[in-house]
Every structure is written in C-alpha cells, then in structure tokens.
Enzyme design. Sequence first.
Site, PDB file in Angstrom:
ATOM      1  N   HIS A   1       0.766  -1.237   0.050  1.00  0.00           N
ATOM      2  CA  HIS A   1      -0.134   0.061   0.026  1.00  0.00           C
ATOM      3  C   HIS A   1       0.718   1.181  -0.034  1.00  0.00           C
ATOM      4  O   HIS A   1       0.562   2.272  -0.596  1.00  0.00           O
ATOM      5  CB  HIS A   1      -0.968   0.041   0.939  1.00  0.00           C
ATOM      6  CG  HIS A   1      -2.327  -0.795   1.092  1.00  0.00           C
ATOM      7  ND1 HIS A   1      -2.351  -2.258   1.535  1.00  0.00           N
ATOM      8  CD2 HIS A   1      -3.281  -0.614   0.472  1.00  0.00           C
ATOM      9  CE1 HIS A   1      -3.547  -2.433   1.037  1.00  0.00           C
ATOM     10  NE2 HIS A   1      -4.006  -1.526   0.541  1.00  0.00           N
ATOM     11  N   GLY A   2       2.276   1.169   0.620  1.00  0.00           N
ATOM     12  CA  GLY A   2       2.832   2.428   0.369  1.00  0.00           C
ATOM     13  C   GLY A   2       4.029   2.267   1.163  1.00  0.00           C
ATOM     14  O   GLY A   2       4.461   1.250   1.983  1.00  0.00           O
TER      15      GLY A   2
END
Lengths: 506, 388
Positions: free
Chosen positions: A333-334
């Site tokens: 996700h990041g």
Amino acid sequence: MKPLFNSYSFIFVFLPVLTVGFYLIPTVIGVLRGSAVRSVRKWFLIAISLAFYACFGWRDFFIFAAGILINGLLGCAISRRTGAKAITAVGVILNIGFLAFFKYAGYLSFSSSIAMPLAVSFYTFQQISFLIDVYRGEIRMEMPGAARSGMSDQVASFSDYLLYITYFPKLLEGPIVRFHEMKSQFDRMGETRFDGERFLRGLFLFTLGLAKKVLLADTIAGAVDYGFSVLPHVTWLDAVVVMFGYTLQLYLDFSGYCDMGAGVSRMIGIELPENFHLPYKARGIAEFWDRWHMTLSRFFTKYLYIPLGGNRRGRARTYLNIMIVFLISGIWHGAGWTFLVWGFMHGALSVVQRALSDSRKERKKKAESARHPLWDFICTVLTFVYVSAAWMFFRADSVKQALELLKIAFSKPWLRCSIRLAKSAQLDEVWYALKVLHLDSWKYSGYICMWLVLAVSAVIAFAPYTFREISEKHKICGLTYFFIAILFAWCVISLGGVSTFLYFKF
Amino acid sequence: MSKDQTIDKSGHPAEDIRSSQAAGASSDREASSAQVCKAAAVFAGTAAALLILCAVLTVIVDPFFHYHAPLKGFPYVVDNQLSQNPGMARNMTYDSIITGSSMTVNFNTNDFREAMGVNALKLSSNGAYPKDIANVLDFAYDEHSRARKASPLTNAFIAIDVAVFTAGPEEVKYPQPTYLYDKSPLNDIPYLLNKDVLLQYVLRPIVEREATDLATVYATTWQTEEYFGKDWVLQGFVPSEVREKEEPKDAYREKTEINLERNILSYVRQHPETEFTFFFPPYSILYWYNVERENHLEATMAQYEQIGETLLKEDNVRVFYFQDMEDVVTDLANYSDYEHYSPAINSYMAACFGSGEHEVHPGGMHEVLDHMRSIVDSFDFETFLAPQ
C-alpha cells in the site's frame, strides 16, 4: 486531458466513444459475424484502454507497455514448459523488483525524483497473477502466429492477454481480476448485443459510484485534511470526526471508483468482480478482509498465503503466514513506517482472532453465541473502531502524527466540535437549502452540512445492500431514472473542482 | 487470512462472478422494452435539460466574463484572480491596468483616476511569477478583444518582486484554468457545467446582491486594525536560516535577464503606445533582515540594479523605487506581515505615480540602492527584534 472517471473528459468523450464504438462495430463491419466482430471489438477495447492510460503521460505509458511486452514474452516462454519454474521465478522477481523500485526509490533516498508510474501496484499484481497461472497450467498462452486452438477459459492469445492487462475500467484501482474471469467474457463479445436494460443498470451503478466519490468522499476529505493540518489543536470530537470521517471517505472513494468501473464495464456487457461488500458491517477482522478489497485478499490468499503453507503447517506457522501476508500488504500500500504499522495492526488482530477461533472452547462458545444480535452488534462496533484506528496510520504523514490523533480520539470525551472543521466539509447546495428554510441564522447551522454528509455516508456504509446489488435488483421505471438523472447532473456539475482518488498513488 | 478459500480442481475460487450475473438475472427485475425505453428517455431528457439549463445560465450571466461584457445591474462577485482576470482583461472597459503580485491588491483604482486621470483595471495575481505578468499582458493586449477595440492600453502599472525573477521563464505560480485562457468554446465545459460557478457566481450574487467594487477588487479588506502592527507581524515572522556561504554577486543575473527579456521587455517594446510604470514595493525592514541572514544581500542588490537599469533603457518606461522610505519600512504599524503593507501605502504610491516622487531615472538605481543599503546597515535588528 486526464480521463479519470470523475472528469468531464471521461463522461463527455471517453464514455460516448467507448459505448458508441463498441456497439457500432458490428454495424460498421456489416454482415460479418462471430469471430470477426469479437476480434475487432477486442482490439477496439485494447486501443481505447491504451489511449486511456496514455492520457496520463507518455513516460508511464512506455513503462506500462514495456512491462506488457516483457511479461507477454515471459508468459510465452513459460507456456513452452522448458525451464518454466525458473522463468516464472524470474518473472515474479522482476515484477516485484520493478514495483519495489518505484515504490521505495524515493523513500529510501535512491532518488527523490523517480515518480511512481500510475497504477503500477495494480497492473503488476495482474502480471504476477497471469505468469503464475500460466506456470500452474491454469492458462495456456498461445504462441504468436500459432493456429488458434479454440475458445477456452484457459487459452490466452496475445490479444486476450493484452486486453486482460490493459482493460481500463479496472486498470487504475482494480479490481485485481483473474484471467479466466475476463476470458470467457472476451470470447462472448462477438455476440454481445445492445441491451437497454443492462446499459441502464450500468449507468445507474456508474452514477451512484460517481455520487459516492464526488458528493460525499470529496466533501468529507475537506474536514479530514483540515483536522490533520491543525492536529495539536483538535478537540476530542474533532478527532473522532476526523477518524471516522476518513474511514468513510476511504470506503466511499475506493468503492465509488470500483462501482464506476463496474458500471462502465456493464454498459458494454462485461462484468467485473465485486471488490467491496459492506466491509464496515464485518463482525471481525477476518470478515472485514472478506468484504474489503476482496480481490486483493483473493490475490494474497492464492499467491502468497497458500504457497507459504496456509494453515497446513501447524498453528504457529499459520499465524506467521498471516502476519507475513499483512505486513506485505502494508508494504504494497505504500512506502513508510505508517503502512507497516497499519499492516501489523491488521495482522496482529487477525492472528489473535484466529488463535481464539482455533481454541476448542472458543469454537463451542462461538457456536452458541454466533447468532446473538447483541453480540454481533458489539463485534461490529469493535471491529469498526479498530479498523478506523488503523486507518489513521494509513492517512497520517508519520506514526507520531497518527498516534497524536488517536491519543486525542481515545481521551476523555468532550462534545465540542470546531466550527472550522465543520466548515471544511461544506456543500454549497446545503447553504441554499438552509437559506430557503431560514436556518442560516441558527448558531449551529455551520455544522449541519458536515453531520448530514457523515450521516448519509454512514447509512451507505451500513446499508443492507451495496449499490451494486441495488443496481442489479431495482425495478426499471421512469421515476427511478428521473432521480438518477438529477443525481447524475448534480455530480457532473460538481466535477469542477480538483480531485484525485485516494488509491491513485498506489 | 482466517481460512483457505475453496479452490476447485482447475484452481479457480468456488465463487464465480458469473453466478452473480445469474443471480441478478431473475425474472423479478427483467424490464419490458417499453419500461426500458421510457426510463432511458426520462434519464436522457432530465439530465440534458438540467445540464443545458446550467450552461445557459452561465452563458447569460457569464460571471467570468469569458464571452461578453458584464450585464448592467448584475451584482457580480469578483474574487477569483486565476479565473476572472482573463475575462476582465478582454471584456471590460479600461485604458490602464494594475498588475503584479499581492503587492498590488490593495490599490484603489479611484486613486489612479484622481492622480493621473486614468481608468484603471486591477488584474492582480497573487504570488505572480514573471510569466504570470506576461499572461495578464497577453490578455490585455488581445487586439480582437472588446477592451482593445474600444480603446488602446495607455498605462500599465506593474509591481516587480525581484525574488521571482529567478523562476523558470515559463513557470507560473498556480495551475491555471487554461479553458478560460483560450478562445476555443470546445473546452468550455468545465466553465459551463460547474457547480461552483453556478452557485457561487451566478445564483449567490442574485440572493445576496453584494456586488464587488472593482475599484478595490481583491483587496484584503478583511484585515482590520488588529492585523497590523509590530506585535502582530513579529508573532508570525519566521527568520530565515543563517547561510554561511555568501551568494556570488552575479548569481541571479542570467535567469533575471531571461525573464526580463521574455516576459516583460518584449511587451514594452511591442507596445510603444503604453507607458509602463514599474515599481519596487516597500517591503518592511524584516525582508532585508532575512536577505542578510540568507547571505545574498549583494546578489539581491545587483538584481535590483539590473532590473531597474534595464527597464529604464526603454523610452516608454518609468521606474519607481519605494523601498528606501525609511520611516515607513521601519515602522511595522504599516505592515500585516514582513512584506505586505497597508492600503494607505498603496494610496501613497498611486499619488507618487502622478507626482513623480520616488521615481528613478536612468543611472539612478545605484543611488537609491546605496541609500537602501545604508538603512539596512545602520538598523539595529537585535534591539528591534528583542522580546519586550
């Protein structure tokens, strides 16, 4: 011109070109039927999907195209079976390396100027899924130039593969589809006729998805952004509004996008898999992940959890596998500690819940209490609160910032909400309504819009049905589509501001 | 994951999206062709009617003046520089413009009428880079526009903020609504079907009937007395980090020259009918405090001299230097922050444009900058900034 679904260029250019072109093709071709129509439609969709992506920038487009070519060649090589395992491993490592480089180059200071290609997280996973399915024999890739061996969910021609990867309604933010889900529909495209009812139901779903994003998610975003910008000064109620507001904003934004993609796709007779099924009604974290970003859960289950051994190597290994999956999900996700913490929180609770359910005593108790509505309600509330708290690590710029907000949100309640926070979540339409109703002079009128938007969002999040289900089941009638038209027009004129989907950076 | 998904023998999850299609295709929701046609017609007709109504209202009122001059008697709200400056420049009636950064927002065009007899239009552009100034001049000089067909542009009053002259020559401060900058109607949909335009600029003025006074448009009228003064300014003032290495004297020369040539002088030379009045705004003494801390005083002074003297080579240029008004710039009662001064200063400057006070003549930049340097060198910043 960046044709996001919530943009003038998409609604007034791309969508008409897509729908008119798709249904006009058989007419233009004339008397040709069957495979010719299918083939032309397929290449039409590929061309429009590539044009869609190219509108976001040539650099990203060439990176995307290079990836398609390389993975396509790898798929062909794997299909030959010689050295298939090694080639698959190389392909998976290349894709993961490619993704990791773009996601983490800036964070790890390799280079601050390397921008992540649009939607790289999504299409890379599609590529990995494709290569592994080819290796496992679930897909057989036809060599270019070879005689076609007939239509089958398992046979992928080059155009099938190309359309599977590039199909634009799911390209930017998912769902992460499996090849066989699309192939059977691609094969039937030759026979797809214009179906007014199906088209209307697609338009219905698209409009509702657009409303979720443009009218609700973007409005709540104003309050959330403001709250984070003045964090040390927020009250308890401000912090609670920001926390639950972001929870709703993220759901509406992401599921709204997926609804729009599904709606567009339905207009041309292609069904995308469901990606969200009222996740905040989950009674536990496991159920949450069965309802939230379902295709990502499916991907991780099939391609990571099960290969790690799943639940087949004892309890300790099962818990470890669960934690690995969620930590990797966080990383996907990041870049940053916040995403790792977020992944850890979900992994930890998943392990705890799994451990409890593994206990025999708990299984018996569960069977007895399973249907008690009060217990369900409590579990739903607790899950919602936990997930909301975890989302703060998703949104915050740092772990410290997230903890700062959570500390306020879980401190002593104080029912005072900042008027500036409330005014950051405003719809002009509400101002007019208040004026007409002579409520604008009421001292709390500034709060009405924010609470109204949050209430409507909560109703949608906890409703008995998803918009997707409503789009499939509602009765087609003039009155319904009168209101849908008003909603559509309202959304179109609301496109004037700048907005981006939250998952865009992925 | 709490459970393994059921996987069939071909490796596919048991749930298949086609089953959801089948579930949806129950006879309960199958609609007759007539129902579908009616629903489609209702949808298309209603959506089209609403969108066309929105577009027509926008065209008639035209709050951004993109198509025509303002309607007489309509209480227009003007507060959006990026969106409304182009239209105002093309469709309003004026013979002079005032443009540049937020240093110009508090001008009152009535002062210009009084001092010089000109009918000025304020086209301020907060944070303007040289390219932003060039864009405004492009709009103002559009020979096909209603404004230029009515009268030539006789005066342009332009604030020069030297710091932005090292920006890229094509760089603008903010993303621009380019559909309002060209004349193509094909890309006007973001203007015609825009809720903010409809509600804030078409309907709200009708409800509230509070038209913007163009004489003071964009002014910071919300700043009442308590927003000025030493205490207020110092509470928001952030001293720059001290830089050890001094910037070379010619550090800004090349980029400044490029911006001057492309974004300013090209218009000066192409339009000898316009008298260009450039002025250096009177930032407070705190601006110079930061320049010294950032260790580029000489480079900055050189930049001022370069810009001033280059402009003064042109016959249709006047240059005013207001920064060495020692009594003004050292008294923070005149300021709301380290650079933004009160409207009274703007009025004074407008009067000076008429009287010639503080005007610099060719070769005169050196003298005024020496005076400024002496003010900075002799100012006791330590005492001034010490807590009371």
